[in-house]
Motif scaffolding. Sequence first.
Motif, PDB file in Angstrom:
ATOM      1  N   LEU A  40      -3.302   0.987   6.713  1.00 42.38           N
ATOM      2  CA  LEU A  40      -2.086   0.969   6.689  1.00 42.38           C
ATOM      3  C   LEU A  40      -1.410   0.736   8.043  1.00 42.38           C
ATOM      4  CD1 LEU A  40      -0.645   4.710   7.213  1.00 42.38           C
ATOM      5  CD2 LEU A  40      -3.070   4.266   6.865  1.00 42.38           C
ATOM      6  N   GLN A  41      -0.330  -0.024   8.159  1.00 39.60           N
ATOM      7  CA  GLN A  41       0.541  -0.431   9.422  1.00 39.60           C
ATOM      8  C   GLN A  41       1.739   0.498   9.336  1.00 39.60           C
ATOM      9  OE1 GLN A  41      -0.117  -4.473  10.701  1.00 39.60           O
ATOM     10  NE2 GLN A  41      -2.009  -4.451   9.649  1.00 39.60           N
ATOM     11  N   CYS A  42       2.714  -0.077   9.006  1.00 41.79           N
ATOM     12  CA  CYS A  42       4.203   0.433   8.751  1.00 41.79           C
ATOM     13  C   CYS A  42       4.005   1.823   7.896  1.00 41.79           C
ATOM     14  CB  CYS A  42       5.163  -0.627   8.447  1.00 41.79           C
ATOM     15  SG  CYS A  42       5.155  -0.842   6.627  1.00 41.79           S
ATOM     16  N   GLY A  43       3.279   1.557   6.743  1.00 43.43           N
ATOM     17  CA  GLY A  43       3.096   2.848   6.184  1.00 43.43           C
ATOM     18  C   GLY A  43       3.995   2.689   4.874  1.00 43.43           C
ATOM     19  N   ILE A  44       4.807   2.262   4.635  1.00 46.88           N
ATOM     20  CA  ILE A  44       5.866   2.001   3.373  1.00 46.88           C
ATOM     21  C   ILE A  44       5.352   2.068   2.364  1.00 46.88           C
ATOM     22  CG2 ILE A  44       6.871  -0.070   3.502  1.00 46.88           C
ATOM     23  CD1 ILE A  44       9.580   1.564   3.030  1.00 46.88           C
ATOM     24  N   CYS A  45       3.984   1.257   2.200  1.00 44.61           N
ATOM     25  CA  CYS A  45       3.528   1.155   1.119  1.00 44.61           C
ATOM     26  C   CYS A  45       2.488   1.993   0.625  1.00 44.61           C
ATOM     27  CB  CYS A  45       3.021  -0.388   1.010  1.00 44.61           C
ATOM     28  SG  CYS A  45       1.410  -0.461   2.152  1.00 44.61           S
ATOM     29  N   CYS A  93       1.857  -5.022  -0.258  1.00 42.89           N
ATOM     30  CA  CYS A  93       1.910  -4.504   1.193  1.00 42.89           C
ATOM     31  C   CYS A  93       2.241  -5.675   2.047  1.00 42.89           C
ATOM     32  CB  CYS A  93       0.489  -3.978   1.580  1.00 42.89           C
ATOM     33  SG  CYS A  93       0.236  -3.685   3.380  1.00 42.89           S
ATOM     34  N   ARG A  94       2.961  -5.582   2.933  1.00 40.01           N
ATOM     35  CA  ARG A  94       3.658  -6.811   3.956  1.00 40.01           C
ATOM     36  C   ARG A  94       2.564  -6.865   5.234  1.00 40.01           C
ATOM     37  NH1 ARG A  94       5.401 -11.279   2.592  1.00 40.01           N
ATOM     38  NH2 ARG A  94       7.328 -11.593   3.985  1.00 40.01           N
ATOM     39  N   CYS A  95       1.950  -5.707   5.395  1.00 38.83           N
ATOM     40  CA  CYS A  95       1.378  -5.660   6.816  1.00 38.83           C
ATOM     41  C   CYS A  95      -0.304  -5.885   6.827  1.00 38.83           C
ATOM     42  CB  CYS A  95       1.511  -4.298   7.325  1.00 38.83           C
ATOM     43  SG  CYS A  95       3.378  -3.850   7.466  1.00 38.83           S
ATOM     44  N   THR A  96      -0.835  -5.172   5.990  1.00 38.00           N
ATOM     45  CA  THR A  96      -2.382  -5.163   6.000  1.00 38.00           C
ATOM     46  C   THR A  96      -2.791  -6.475   5.706  1.00 38.00           C
ATOM     47  OG1 THR A  96      -3.035  -4.087   3.928  1.00 38.00           O
ATOM     48  CG2 THR A  96      -2.326  -2.728   5.522  1.00 38.00           C
TER      49      THR A  96
END
Lengths: 158, 286
Positions: free
Chosen positions: A99-104, A136-139
């Motif tokens: 996870l990065q931002c964590g919203i997902c 997921c837009r980050c990982t």
Amino acid sequence: MAKHHIAAVVNGDPVEFLCEPGDTLLDVLRDALGLTGTKEGCSTGDCGACSVTVDGRLVCACLMLGVEAAGTSIGTIEGMANGEELHPLQRKFLEHAALQCGICTPGFLVAAKSLLERSPDPTETEVRYWLAGNLCRCTGYDKIVRAVLDAAAEMRGA
Amino acid sequence: MRYEAPNTLDQAVALLAAELGEARVLAGGTDLLVQMRTDVIDPVLLVDIKGIAETRQIREEAGGFRIGAAVTGAELKEYPRLGSVWPGVVEAANLIGSTQIQGRATMGGNLCNGSPAADSVPALIAAGARASIVGPQGRRDVAVEDVMLAPRKLSLAKGEIVASFLLPAKPPRTGDAYLRFIPRTEMDIAVVGCGICLTLDARGACTAARVSLGAVAERPLLVAEAARVLTGNEALPVLLQKLDAAARAACRPIDDKRGTKDYRIKVAGVLARRAAQIAYQRARES
Ligand SMILES: Cc1cc2nc3c(=O)[nH]c(=O)nc-3n(C[C@H](O)[C@H](O)[C@H](O)COP(=O)(O)OP(=O)(O)OC[C@H]3O[C@@H](n4cnc5c(N)ncnc54)[C@H](O)[C@@H]3O)c2cc1C
Ligand code: FES
Ligand code: FES
């Protein structure tokens, strides 16, 4: 319009709430019950951030009405850890930096738990298809998939 | 907005028929809630049909299967034998959305949402499924291809509900298949969908066929000419070429962000050939 009085079970505990006919289960969880671990990404069924289980079935809380929850048993991310002790999936997400931002993340965890309950030894392909409704837009997904496979192995005692 | 969850079809029909404003059936809500959220519709009454036994059951009937209109995709997949008898129908229903969507989405909703690209509809049409419709005038049985007329337009009268579908007894040496083309591997709407069901004789020649195309016209089509060419006497490669041509000839698609007219027409021919090959294989093995 009179509000509906609804009784359900959330993470094993009986709950009661009032809701308007048009309130989604996601609105109810977050606003009436204060369970803000379930996230709102799109509100149209596309992102999976609002994943919860209803009577054991994985669904998007944004695509179900609060009134439809009457008499059901709902599982959310808040029911995943056992007190202070994280679920193996939660630990593996941390270990693998999934996870990065964590919203997902709550949505992925709830969805992955539901997969492992049905299929304790999934292939990578199975994991990717099962989680195709979680965005997921980050990982870039790779670490998430690895974390799920690793948690599955640990839970099987492998 | 009011929400009602009656336990009988009669009550549901009476509620829908009596409402003067916009009234909607609620099944899985995966189309309805999105349309409410995005202000495409603004109903004053939702009638949840999931408390009505017939809409939620699967049972064997007349050698085939009666499937409640509000049975979810996930439940269809788990029902024993259905997937081995009518694999095309179950696979088509299981293409709808993600795991989460599968937990809610129904074939009744897929049909009654009135999208020409609905995935389960060409498969139901190919299988010869009939919809059992209940309304203020009683119950009637309608071939699935006669339910949708145009985008968002159905042949249902005010107060009518699709209660269930009947998948007929499958004749010997019969196989069905559904294929769709989307620009990625999951979570998209069909550019073209094709359902085919065919029956072979003891020598392996096709004696009956049903071919249905989705997303190439204002509604899912039953393509009689495509079915007719499959029952010809030629060798299989020739039949498949003719099928390809007949499928293309039936298309009257639109251009949109998912594909141009020409592209959709070409893909319809290709998918028809591929779906027919799977249906042949399944018919031989059944
Ligand atoms: C993220 C996402 C992905 C999707 N992917 C796909 C896809 O790949 N392929 C596809 O085909 N669709 C897809 N859909 C659309 C949708 O999930 C399907 O059309 C689904 O089958 C609708 O069923 P439902 O039970 O949720 O219908 P609902 O939303 O409950 O109802 C849809 C419409 O039909 C009416 N209705 C429902 N049941 C009946 C009945 N028994 N009698 C009369 N009227 C009725 C309702 O009033 C409403 O107008 C997707 C949707 C989402 C949100
Ligand atoms: S918020 Fe429910 S799927 Fe995105
Ligand atoms: S970690 Fe940011 S969206 Fe997944």
